[in-house]
Design an enzyme around this catalytic site. Structure first.
Site, PDB file in Angstrom:
ATOM      1  N   LEU A 119     -21.096 -43.369  -5.806  1.00  0.00           N
ATOM      2  CA  LEU A 119     -20.096 -44.445  -5.902  1.00  0.00           C
ATOM      3  C   LEU A 119     -20.730 -45.832  -6.003  1.00  0.00           C
ATOM      4  O   LEU A 119     -20.092 -46.838  -5.690  1.00  0.00           O
ATOM      5  CB  LEU A 119     -19.102 -44.388  -4.723  1.00  0.00           C
ATOM      6  CG  LEU A 119     -18.262 -43.109  -4.623  1.00  0.00           C
ATOM      7  CD1 LEU A 119     -17.304 -43.176  -3.428  1.00  0.00           C
ATOM      8  CD2 LEU A 119     -17.455 -42.856  -5.901  1.00  0.00           C
ATOM      9  N   ALA A 162     -24.925 -39.545 -14.257  1.00  0.00           N
ATOM     10  CA  ALA A 162     -25.295 -40.504 -13.203  1.00  0.00           C
ATOM     11  C   ALA A 162     -26.509 -41.321 -13.615  1.00  0.00           C
ATOM     12  O   ALA A 162     -27.493 -40.780 -14.122  1.00  0.00           O
ATOM     13  CB  ALA A 162     -25.584 -39.751 -11.904  1.00  0.00           C
ATOM     14  N   SER A 210     -28.850 -42.323 -24.968  1.00  0.00           N
ATOM     15  CA  SER A 210     -28.337 -43.584 -25.513  1.00  0.00           C
ATOM     16  C   SER A 210     -29.020 -43.936 -26.827  1.00  0.00           C
ATOM     17  O   SER A 210     -30.182 -43.568 -27.059  1.00  0.00           O
ATOM     18  CB  SER A 210     -28.616 -44.680 -24.484  1.00  0.00           C
ATOM     19  OG  SER A 210     -28.479 -45.946 -25.064  1.00  0.00           O
ATOM     20  N   TYR A 254     -34.312 -49.666 -19.834  1.00  0.00           N
ATOM     21  CA  TYR A 254     -33.206 -48.703 -19.839  1.00  0.00           C
ATOM     22  C   TYR A 254     -33.434 -47.615 -20.900  1.00  0.00           C
ATOM     23  O   TYR A 254     -33.380 -46.417 -20.605  1.00  0.00           O
ATOM     24  CB  TYR A 254     -31.894 -49.454 -20.095  1.00  0.00           C
ATOM     25  CG  TYR A 254     -30.718 -48.569 -20.403  1.00  0.00           C
ATOM     26  CD1 TYR A 254     -30.192 -47.710 -19.441  1.00  0.00           C
ATOM     27  CD2 TYR A 254     -30.114 -48.584 -21.666  1.00  0.00           C
ATOM     28  CE1 TYR A 254     -29.107 -46.891 -19.724  1.00  0.00           C
ATOM     29  CE2 TYR A 254     -29.029 -47.777 -21.956  1.00  0.00           C
ATOM     30  CZ  TYR A 254     -28.534 -46.938 -20.986  1.00  0.00           C
ATOM     31  OH  TYR A 254     -27.463 -46.120 -21.270  1.00  0.00           O
ATOM     32  N   LYS A 256     -34.241 -43.459 -20.538  1.00  0.00           N
ATOM     33  CA  LYS A 256     -33.436 -42.408 -21.186  1.00  0.00           C
ATOM     34  C   LYS A 256     -34.340 -41.483 -22.015  1.00  0.00           C
ATOM     35  O   LYS A 256     -34.193 -40.266 -21.997  1.00  0.00           O
ATOM     36  CB  LYS A 256     -32.368 -43.042 -22.083  1.00  0.00           C
ATOM     37  CG  LYS A 256     -31.251 -43.740 -21.325  1.00  0.00           C
ATOM     38  CD  LYS A 256     -30.363 -42.727 -20.616  1.00  0.00           C
ATOM     39  CE  LYS A 256     -29.223 -43.363 -19.854  1.00  0.00           C
ATOM     40  NZ  LYS A 256     -28.477 -42.433 -19.021  1.00  0.00           N
ATOM     41  N   PHE A 264     -23.684 -44.277 -28.883  1.00  0.00           N
ATOM     42  CA  PHE A 264     -23.780 -45.650 -29.365  1.00  0.00           C
ATOM     43  C   PHE A 264     -22.878 -46.471 -28.429  1.00  0.00           C
ATOM     44  O   PHE A 264     -23.181 -46.517 -27.248  1.00  0.00           O
ATOM     45  CB  PHE A 264     -23.476 -45.705 -30.869  1.00  0.00           C
ATOM     46  CG  PHE A 264     -24.700 -45.242 -31.666  1.00  0.00           C
ATOM     47  CD1 PHE A 264     -25.187 -43.944 -31.520  1.00  0.00           C
ATOM     48  CD2 PHE A 264     -25.398 -46.114 -32.480  1.00  0.00           C
ATOM     49  CE1 PHE A 264     -26.354 -43.521 -32.179  1.00  0.00           C
ATOM     50  CE2 PHE A 264     -26.547 -45.711 -33.154  1.00  0.00           C
ATOM     51  CZ  PHE A 264     -27.025 -44.420 -33.006  1.00  0.00           C
ATOM     52  N   ASN A 265     -21.806 -47.078 -28.874  1.00  0.00           N
ATOM     53  CA  ASN A 265     -20.960 -47.833 -27.941  1.00  0.00           C
ATOM     54  C   ASN A 265     -19.680 -47.066 -27.679  1.00  0.00           C
ATOM     55  O   ASN A 265     -19.090 -46.514 -28.612  1.00  0.00           O
ATOM     56  CB  ASN A 265     -20.638 -49.209 -28.518  1.00  0.00           C
ATOM     57  CG  ASN A 265     -21.914 -50.001 -28.749  1.00  0.00           C
ATOM     58  OD1 ASN A 265     -22.505 -50.540 -27.829  1.00  0.00           O
ATOM     59  ND2 ASN A 265     -22.364 -50.016 -29.997  1.00  0.00           N
ATOM     60  N   HIS A 278     -19.791 -54.808 -21.639  1.00  0.00           N
ATOM     61  CA  HIS A 278     -19.344 -54.178 -22.882  1.00  0.00           C
ATOM     62  C   HIS A 278     -18.298 -55.020 -23.612  1.00  0.00           C
ATOM     63  O   HIS A 278     -17.513 -55.735 -22.989  1.00  0.00           O
ATOM     64  CB  HIS A 278     -18.821 -52.767 -22.604  1.00  0.00           C
ATOM     65  CG  HIS A 278     -19.921 -51.838 -22.177  1.00  0.00           C
ATOM     66  ND1 HIS A 278     -19.739 -50.800 -21.309  1.00  0.00           N
ATOM     67  CD2 HIS A 278     -21.238 -51.829 -22.486  1.00  0.00           C
ATOM     68  CE1 HIS A 278     -20.898 -50.166 -21.117  1.00  0.00           C
ATOM     69  NE2 HIS A 278     -21.815 -50.789 -21.822  1.00  0.00           N
ATOM     70  N   ARG A 284     -29.179 -63.518 -30.627  1.00  0.00           N
ATOM     71  CA  ARG A 284     -30.120 -63.077 -29.582  1.00  0.00           C
ATOM     72  C   ARG A 284     -31.308 -62.407 -30.252  1.00  0.00           C
ATOM     73  O   ARG A 284     -31.139 -61.597 -31.167  1.00  0.00           O
ATOM     74  CB  ARG A 284     -29.456 -62.054 -28.650  1.00  0.00           C
ATOM     75  CG  ARG A 284     -28.616 -62.674 -27.574  1.00  0.00           C
ATOM     76  CD  ARG A 284     -28.106 -61.636 -26.622  1.00  0.00           C
ATOM     77  NE  ARG A 284     -27.473 -60.500 -27.298  1.00  0.00           N
ATOM     78  CZ  ARG A 284     -26.580 -59.703 -26.749  1.00  0.00           C
ATOM     79  NH1 ARG A 284     -26.220 -59.902 -25.507  1.00  0.00           N
ATOM     80  NH2 ARG A 284     -26.052 -58.685 -27.402  1.00  0.00           N
ATOM     81  N   GLY A 314     -34.008 -59.961 -31.276  1.00  0.00           N
ATOM     82  CA  GLY A 314     -34.085 -58.498 -31.206  1.00  0.00           C
ATOM     83  C   GLY A 314     -32.791 -57.793 -31.553  1.00  0.00           C
ATOM     84  O   GLY A 314     -32.756 -56.574 -31.678  1.00  0.00           O
ATOM     85  N   ASP A 315     -31.671 -58.531 -31.675  1.00  0.00           N
ATOM     86  CA  ASP A 315     -30.396 -57.901 -32.037  1.00  0.00           C
ATOM     87  C   ASP A 315     -30.405 -57.541 -33.519  1.00  0.00           C
ATOM     88  O   ASP A 315     -30.624 -58.429 -34.351  1.00  0.00           O
ATOM     89  CB  ASP A 315     -29.234 -58.892 -31.814  1.00  0.00           C
ATOM     90  CG  ASP A 315     -28.608 -58.747 -30.446  1.00  0.00           C
ATOM     91  OD1 ASP A 315     -29.049 -57.877 -29.684  1.00  0.00           O
ATOM     92  OD2 ASP A 315     -27.682 -59.524 -30.151  1.00  0.00           O
TER      93      ASP A 315
END
Ligand SMILES: NC(=O)c1ccc[n+]([C@@H]2O[C@H](COP(=O)([O-])OP(=O)(O)OC[C@H]3O[C@@H](n4cnc5c(N)ncnc54)[C@H](O)[C@@H]3O)[C@@H](O)[C@H]2O)c1
Length: 322
Positions: free
Chosen positions: A33, A72, A115, A139, A143, A164-165, A187, A286, A288-289
């Protein structure tokens, strides 16, 4: 099937648990939680409050289970750069503890929440699973590390689903809404909806409006959370030997819609649904985007027999009900 869902009190885990129960499966949820919500746990699920870092909790959670869906983890890219140790501990070490527990309990099937961050900067679009995996943040590295741990377990059958998203919410037959409630919320969909409905001034910052895209804003691939949850159940069925294809070892599968929506398109859709204008600021790009990030979803179709069925309007409409 009796299935362990780690992180089943979180956004995607709770929607998937609802769907699993609806389709007649037994669900055990292991969740500490830390970012999840007790009230998101579906009726009928067995809940164990505990961490994937705790071998005793894992052993308890795996009793009589035949497969695991592993959500998780920590999932904020920015936070992963500030607190890398936390991300390596929960995401990689927690997953390693879960894998150890599965070996002790003789559970060999697992679907893992990976991801698109495993790819890093795309070399082409749409992105294919065979493209290079060079994460640009901790992150994504964690993964990818878990995918490698799974691939090294030769007696396991495992599927890493590279989302993806994800957007939208589940609206159950009893009108229960199961959606996204992250804090902080990074998000796009919930932030766009907040920028439309206030309280004002809840401004949304566009990271550049001069990208080489039709309307100048970044294009990303969004998939409805219910479609995503359905893909997990199809992955579990595949691992259980249902259907013509058999999986042994590890495979990575992209999950997205295969089409992109620009940030402006999402804003316009939210404005139409809520009947108000969003407060938007245009900031710099930004570093790297990428301009466009879209999933190639052919493998999901071939292996899982899956394709998304819900579009932008359904994502916005359901997300607006959370
Ligand atoms: N939401 C997205 O767009 C997206 C995209 C790509 C990948 N993912 C991945 O999908 C998974 C689920 O994402 P989400 O958006 O539902 O996140 P979420 O934060 O809503 O859910 C994660 C859940 O894991 C639980 N948890 C965290 N650490 C734990 C621990 N040590 N032991 C037990 N439980 C723990 C949290 O309490 C929470 O309920 C994550 O692994 C995330 O990295 C999400």
């Amino acid at each position: 099937m009796k299935v362990l869902v780690t992180g089943g009190a979180g956004y995607i885990g709770s929607v998937t648990s609802h769907l699993l129960i609806e389709r007649g499966h037994q669900v055990v949820i292991l969740d500490d939680l830390s970012t999840g919500h007790f009230d998101a746990i579906p009726e009928g699920a067995e809940f164990i409050e505990g961490s994937i870092l705790d071998p005793e909790a894992i052993t308890r959670a795996l009793s009589e289970v035949v497969a695991v869906v592993h959500f998780a983890g920590k999932s904020l890219v920015g936070e992963s750069m500030e607190k890398p140790d936390l991300y390596w501990s929960v995401n990689r070490d927690g997953s390693a503890a879960l894998i150890d527990g599965m070996k002790r309990a003789n559970v060999k099937r697992i679907v893992f929440s990976s991801s698109a961050a495993t790819y890093g900067e795309p070399t082409r679009t749409p992105i294919d699973e065979s493209d290079p995996t060079v994460p640009t943040n901790v992150y994504g590295e964690t993964k990818l590390a878990v995918e490698k741990l799974l691939a090294a377990e030769k007696v396991f059958s495992s599927i890493s689903l590279r989302y993806f998203n994800v957007a939208g919410a589940l609206v159950t037959d009893n009108d229960v809404i199961v959606g996204e409630r992250h804090l902080p919320e990074t998000h796009l969909f919930p932030n766009v909806l907040n920028a439309v409905r206030g309280p004002k001034p809840a401004k949304l910052t566009l990271h550049g409006d001069d990208w080489p895209t039709p309307d100048g804003t970044g294009v990303r691939d969004y998939v409805h959370v219910v479609d995503l949850a359905d893909a997990h159940i199809k992955a579990l069925n595949l691992l259980s030997g249902q259907g013509d294809i058999s999986i042994s070892g590890h495979v990575a599968v992209n999950l997205g819609s295969g089409v992109g929506y620009s940030v402006r398109e999402v804003i316009t859709a939210a404005e139409e649904v809520l009947g108000a204008k969003a407060s938007v600021l245009v900031g710099p790009r930004r570093a790297g985007d990428p301009a466009v990030l879209v999933a190639g979803i052919a493998r999901a179709g071939q292996l899982l027999g899956w394709r998304p069925t819900r579009g932008l309007a359904e994502m916005v409409e359901s997300a607006a009900r959370v």
